[in-house]
Structures are given as structure tokens and as C-alpha cells.
Design a protein around this motif. Structure first.
Motif, PDB file in Angstrom:
ATOM      1  N   PRO A  12       0.821  -1.215   0.000  1.00 11.05           N
ATOM      2  CA  PRO A  12       0.000   0.000   0.000  1.00 11.05           C
ATOM      3  C   PRO A  12       0.860   1.273   0.000  1.00 11.05           C
ATOM      4  N   THR A  13       0.402   2.263  -0.738  1.00  6.91           N
ATOM      5  CA  THR A  13       1.070   3.555  -0.710  1.00  6.91           C
ATOM      6  C   THR A  13       0.622   4.293   0.551  1.00  6.91           C
ATOM      7  N   PRO A  14       1.506   5.108   1.124  1.00 11.18           N
ATOM      8  CA  PRO A  14       1.098   5.865   2.314  1.00 11.18           C
ATOM      9  C   PRO A  14      -0.113   6.743   2.002  1.00 11.18           C
ATOM     10  N   PRO A  15      -0.996   6.918   2.969  1.00 13.31           N
ATOM     11  CA  PRO A  15      -2.165   7.777   2.754  1.00 13.31           C
ATOM     12  C   PRO A  15      -1.730   9.203   2.380  1.00 13.31           C
ATOM     13  N   ALA A  16      -2.550   9.862   1.594  1.00 12.19           N
ATOM     14  CA  ALA A  16      -2.265  11.242   1.197  1.00 12.19           C
ATOM     15  C   ALA A  16      -2.042  12.107   2.426  1.00 12.19           C
ATOM     16  N   GLY A  17      -1.008  12.905   2.374  1.00  9.76           N
ATOM     17  CA  GLY A  17      -0.727  13.818   3.456  1.00  9.76           C
ATOM     18  C   GLY A  17       0.085  13.227   4.595  1.00  9.76           C
ATOM     19  N   VAL A  18       0.385  11.914   4.520  1.00  7.10           N
ATOM     20  CA  VAL A  18       1.195  11.279   5.563  1.00  7.10           C
ATOM     21  C   VAL A  18       2.651  11.293   5.091  1.00  7.10           C
ATOM     22  N   PRO A  19       3.515  12.017   5.808  1.00  6.69           N
ATOM     23  CA  PRO A  19       4.890  12.204   5.343  1.00  6.69           C
ATOM     24  C   PRO A  19       5.810  11.039   5.725  1.00  6.69           C
ATOM     25  N   LEU A  20       5.763   9.968   4.935  1.00  8.58           N
ATOM     26  CA  LEU A  20       6.666   8.836   5.151  1.00  8.58           C
ATOM     27  C   LEU A  20       6.902   8.111   3.842  1.00  8.58           C
ATOM     28  N   SER A  21       7.953   7.316   3.826  1.00  5.46           N
ATOM     29  CA  SER A  21       8.287   6.458   2.688  1.00  5.46           C
ATOM     30  C   SER A  21       7.975   5.020   3.061  1.00  5.46           C
ATOM     31  N   GLN A  22       7.715   4.169   2.065  1.00  2.00           N
ATOM     32  CA  GLN A  22       7.506   2.753   2.362  1.00  2.00           C
ATOM     33  C   GLN A  22       8.746   2.180   3.045  1.00  2.00           C
ATOM     34  N   ALA A  23       9.920   2.578   2.561  1.00  2.00           N
ATOM     35  CA  ALA A  23      11.176   2.160   3.197  1.00  2.00           C
ATOM     36  C   ALA A  23      12.262   3.148   2.796  1.00  2.00           C
ATOM     37  N   VAL A  32      11.910  -0.557   6.925  1.00  2.00           N
ATOM     38  CA  VAL A  32      10.574  -0.575   6.326  1.00  2.00           C
ATOM     39  C   VAL A  32       9.608   0.087   7.296  1.00  2.00           C
ATOM     40  N   SER A  33       8.844   1.051   6.803  1.00  2.08           N
ATOM     41  CA  SER A  33       7.819   1.699   7.618  1.00  2.08           C
ATOM     42  C   SER A  33       6.740   0.699   8.000  1.00  2.08           C
ATOM     43  N   GLY A  34       6.020   1.014   9.062  1.00  2.00           N
ATOM     44  CA  GLY A  34       4.948   0.143   9.529  1.00  2.00           C
ATOM     45  C   GLY A  34       3.949  -0.170   8.435  1.00  2.00           C
ATOM     46  N   GLN A  35       3.645  -1.447   8.290  1.00  2.00           N
ATOM     47  CA  GLN A  35       2.689  -1.927   7.301  1.00  2.00           C
ATOM     48  C   GLN A  35       1.512  -2.563   8.020  1.00  2.00           C
ATOM     49  N   THR A  36       0.338  -2.306   7.502  1.00  2.00           N
ATOM     50  CA  THR A  36      -0.887  -2.843   8.094  1.00  2.00           C
ATOM     51  C   THR A  36      -1.458  -3.932   7.198  1.00  2.00           C
ATOM     52  N   GLN A  53      -5.034 -10.064   8.834  1.00  2.00           N
ATOM     53  CA  GLN A  53      -4.342  -8.776   8.774  1.00  2.00           C
ATOM     54  C   GLN A  53      -2.852  -8.935   9.056  1.00  2.00           C
ATOM     55  N   THR A  54      -2.488  -9.836   9.966  1.00  2.00           N
ATOM     56  CA  THR A  54      -1.072 -10.082  10.247  1.00  2.00           C
ATOM     57  C   THR A  54      -0.383 -10.640   9.011  1.00  2.00           C
ATOM     58  N   GLU A  55      -0.998 -11.616   8.373  1.00  2.00           N
ATOM     59  CA  GLU A  55      -0.402 -12.199   7.163  1.00  2.00           C
ATOM     60  C   GLU A  55      -0.254 -11.146   6.071  1.00  2.00           C
ATOM     61  N   GLN A  56      -1.249 -10.307   5.866  1.00  2.00           N
ATOM     62  CA  GLN A  56      -1.157  -9.272   4.834  1.00  2.00           C
ATOM     63  C   GLN A  56      -0.099  -8.239   5.191  1.00  2.00           C
ATOM     64  N   ALA A  57      -0.032  -7.834   6.453  1.00  2.00           N
ATOM     65  CA  ALA A  57       0.999  -6.874   6.866  1.00  2.00           C
ATOM     66  C   ALA A  57       2.383  -7.428   6.584  1.00  2.00           C
ATOM     67  N   LEU A  58       2.599  -8.706   6.890  1.00  2.00           N
ATOM     68  CA  LEU A  58       3.900  -9.326   6.601  1.00  2.00           C
ATOM     69  C   LEU A  58       4.145  -9.416   5.098  1.00  2.00           C
ATOM     70  N   ARG A  59       3.114  -9.752   4.304  1.00  2.00           N
ATOM     71  CA  ARG A  59       3.270  -9.755   2.842  1.00  2.00           C
ATOM     72  C   ARG A  59       3.699  -8.377   2.349  1.00  2.00           C
ATOM     73  N   ASN A  60       3.098  -7.331   2.904  1.00  2.00           N
ATOM     74  CA  ASN A  60       3.456  -5.967   2.513  1.00  2.00           C
ATOM     75  C   ASN A  60       4.906  -5.661   2.882  1.00  2.00           C
ATOM     76  N   VAL A  61       5.325  -6.034   4.091  1.00  2.00           N
ATOM     77  CA  VAL A  61       6.719  -5.836   4.516  1.00  2.00           C
ATOM     78  C   VAL A  61       7.652  -6.571   3.561  1.00  2.00           C
ATOM     79  N   PHE A  62       7.345  -7.837   3.259  1.00  2.00           N
ATOM     80  CA  PHE A  62       8.221  -8.635   2.403  1.00  2.00           C
ATOM     81  C   PHE A  62       8.271  -8.095   0.976  1.00  2.00           C
ATOM     82  N   ALA A  63       7.164  -7.541   0.476  1.00  2.00           N
ATOM     83  CA  ALA A  63       7.163  -6.945  -0.863  1.00  2.00           C
ATOM     84  C   ALA A  63       8.088  -5.734  -0.921  1.00  2.00           C
TER      85      ALA A  63
END
Length: 129
Positions: A12-23, A32-36, A53-63
Motif C-alpha cells: 500500500p502507498t502511504p495515505p495522502a498527506g502522511v509524510p513517510l516512505s515505504q522504506a 521498512v515503515s509500519g505496514q498494516t 491482517q497479520t499475514e497481509q501486513a507481513l506480505r506488505n513488509v516482504f514486498a
């Protein structure tokens, strides 16, 4: 040594207006920034299950790690943020299955997250080791 921002459409891309990078990478380090548990295709939580949600968050981290040329074997630390202590066992079982041994170091804390989000996970990795 400069910092490099890592971005992938496979998380997922960070929400609009949230100042962070995926990593961000610097040298061999990858943070890697926090993934949900949000599905990058829909932008919505995959379900109301902490396991899913845990499995998806980990998939996002691994991606994101893959985009940074790192993998789970390069992870030193995963930090897990849960909204409810009652979710610990279910999260832990899913985490063990998805991450596999040898496990990275881990911290688990209890926090408030936006509505419908039950877990958030970030990672610190050293690539190329």
C-alpha cells in the motif's frame, strides 16, 4: 552515503498527506515503515481477522524488502503493534507460520491504530550479508 527511498506498488502507498516512505535504505540498512493488513489492490483491510491482517501486513513488509533487494533472511528486527492484548496468540501463530525459523528479533507493543486496523508491523534489515 545518501539515503534511498524504496517504493513498490506491491504494498500500500502511504495515505495522502502522511509524510513517510515505504522504506528507506542507507548503505546495507533497510528500514521498512509500519505496514498494516491493507490490500494494496483495494486500499482496504483484508478482513476483520487479526490473523489475516497479520499475514497481509507481513506480505506488505516482504514486498517492500524485495524491492530493496532484501528478504526475510536479512531481517534483524520486526516490531509488531497490536490494538488488543487478546489478539496476541492469534497474531503470534500467524507470525510464526509466515516468518518461519530462524526468527528475527521482535518487539510487540499495544497501541491505538486507525479504525478497522488491528496490527501494524515494521522491519529493520541488513541486505547483502
Amino acid at each position: 552515503m545518501s539515503r534511498t527511498v524504496v517504493t513498490t506498488p506491491k504494498a500500500p502507498t502511504p495515505p495522502a498527506g502522511v509524510p513517510l516512505s515505504q522504506a528507506v535504505c542507507k548503505g546495507n540498512l533497510v528500514q521498512v515503515s509500519g505496514q498494516t493488513g491493507v490490500d494494496p489492490a483495494t486500499g482496504k483491510p483484508v478482513s476483520d481477522s487479526v490473523a489475516e491482517q497479520t499475514e497481509q501486513a507481513l506480505r506488505n513488509v516482504f514486498a517492500i524488502l524485495a524491492e530493496a533487494e532484501a528478504g526475510v533472511e536479512d531481517v534483524l528486527m520486526l516490531r509488531v503493534y497490536l490494538t488488543d492484548v487478546a489478539h496476541f496468540t492469534e497474531m503470534n501463530e500467524t507470525y510464526a507460520r509466515v516468518v518461519g525459523e530462524p526468527y528475527p528479533a521482535r518487539t510487540t507493543v499495544y497501541v491505538g491504530l486507525p479504525a478497522n486496523l488491528l496490527v501494524e508491523i515494521d522491519a529493520l534489515a541488513v541486505r547483502g550479508q
